[in-house]
Every structure is written in structure tokens, then in C-alpha cells.
Motif scaffolding. Structure first.
Motif, PDB file in Angstrom:
ATOM      1  N   PRO A  41      47.651  34.678  33.432  1.00  0.00           N
ATOM      2  CA  PRO A  41      46.595  35.536  32.906  1.00  0.00           C
ATOM      3  C   PRO A  41      46.538  35.561  31.375  1.00  0.00           C
ATOM      4  CG  PRO A  41      47.779  36.680  34.628  1.00  0.00           C
ATOM      5  CD  PRO A  41      48.540  35.415  34.324  1.00  0.00           C
ATOM      6  N   SER A  79      42.687  37.718  34.551  1.00  0.00           N
ATOM      7  CA  SER A  79      42.715  36.361  34.017  1.00  0.00           C
ATOM      8  C   SER A  79      42.626  36.432  32.500  1.00  0.00           C
ATOM      9  CB  SER A  79      41.554  35.535  34.571  1.00  0.00           C
ATOM     10  OG  SER A  79      40.356  35.864  33.917  1.00  0.00           O
ATOM     11  N   ALA A 134      40.445  30.395  37.543  1.00  0.00           N
ATOM     12  CA  ALA A 134      41.009  31.342  36.574  1.00  0.00           C
ATOM     13  C   ALA A 134      41.920  32.286  37.340  1.00  0.00           C
ATOM     14  CB  ALA A 134      39.904  32.124  35.865  1.00  0.00           C
ATOM     15  N   GLY A 135      42.864  32.887  36.613  1.00  0.00           N
ATOM     16  CA  GLY A 135      43.774  33.841  37.227  1.00  0.00           C
ATOM     17  C   GLY A 135      45.213  33.532  36.918  1.00  0.00           C
ATOM     18  N   GLY A 179      44.507  30.123  30.830  1.00  0.00           N
ATOM     19  CA  GLY A 179      43.988  31.001  31.859  1.00  0.00           C
ATOM     20  C   GLY A 179      42.852  30.472  32.688  1.00  0.00           C
ATOM     21  N   TYR A 180      42.254  29.348  32.303  1.00  0.00           N
ATOM     22  CA  TYR A 180      41.218  28.772  33.148  1.00  0.00           C
ATOM     23  C   TYR A 180      41.157  27.266  32.941  1.00  0.00           C
ATOM     24  CZ  TYR A 180      38.413  29.022  28.879  1.00  0.00           C
ATOM     25  OH  TYR A 180      37.965  28.900  27.596  1.00  0.00           O
TER      26      TYR A 180
END
Length: 137
Positions: free
Chosen positions: A28, A85, A47-48, A32-33
Motif C-alpha cells: 500500500p 492502496s 493496486a493494493g 502500489g500499482y
């Protein structure tokens, strides 16, 4: 194919091993993505964090597209929830919370086939982009 990672330069034509290695670093707080985009503009993105991810799939068709959130067929929990995220909180359904094994599977399949594996259900989320007047997530 083009692989994009939060706060990193894009990589053209990545290998499946490279993509899996980079995806396994998701948190997060960052990176993050990630996204993987085909030449026609279709993509998968996530994401996450390793145990709580969202995966989205955009299927381009010329000047139009359909946008989906992936979920599991084997979980029948229709309740709304959120995950954290690097881009903030993401609203989704409980059966749409996936994990790192799912994202590595989906990205690998997309890299090889240009589509997502059939074992995931797709919730059409295209209206969100039509309502906002943007084609960006």
C-alpha cells in the motif's frame, strides 16, 4: 506489451518472470500499482497489497472500451468493502478482493494471450468512466 509500475519507468516487452517479480513487491505504500498494456490499448491493472488486491481489465475495441473488475466465482459475498492502496482507498465487492497469486496469474495470462483467464468473473464497471467523462481510471 508495455509494463508500468508506480513511480518507475515503463518497460517494453517484459518477460513473464520479470512481471511476476515486480508484482510480488506490491504494498500500500508503494510500489502500489502496476499495469500491463497491449498494443491495442487493452490492459490489466492492479493496486493494493499482496493479500488484498483489486484487478481491473480494460478491453479496447477501436474508439470504445469495456472496463471490468475481476472477482472470484467461488465466493458468494455481495457486500461492499474497501482496500488500501498507494493511490488511496479502493471500493469494491468482497468477492473482488484477490491476492498476489491471482494477480501474477492474470498478468501472466494477459501477457501471453491478451485476455484474462476464464476462471475469474467480470463485473462491468464501464459506466464509471462514462459518468466521469474520462477514459482514465
Amino acid at each position: 506489451m508495455n509494463f508500468s509500475e508506480h513511480n518507475q519507468a515503463d518497460i517494453g516487452n517484459p518477460t513473464r518472470d520479470y512481471v511476476g517479480d515486480r508484482l510480488s513487491r506490491i504494498t500500500p505504500s508503494g510500489p502500489g500499482y502496476f499495469s500491463l498494456t497491449s498494443d491495442d490499448g487493452s490492459y490489466v491493472q492492479t493496486a493494493g497489497a499482496r493479500m488484498k488486491l483489486v484487478i481491473e481489465y480494460r478491453k479496447s475495441n477501436g474508439d470504445s472500451f469495456r472496463h471490468y473488475v475481476l472477482g472470484r466465482d467461488d465466493i458468494s459475498n455481495p457486500s461492499a468493502t474497501q482496500i488500501n492502496s498507494a493511490v488511496g482507498q479502493i471500493n469494491l465487492m468482497a468477492d473482488e478482493i484477490l491476492d498476489i497469486d491471482d494477480v501474477i496469474d492474470v498478468f501472466g495470462h494477459f501477457l501471453e494471450c491478451g485476455a484474462v483467464p476464464r476462471q475469474y468473473k467480470l463485473r462491468d464497471d464501464t459506466k464509471r468512466f462514462q459518468d466521469s467523462g474520462s477514459d482514465e481510471p
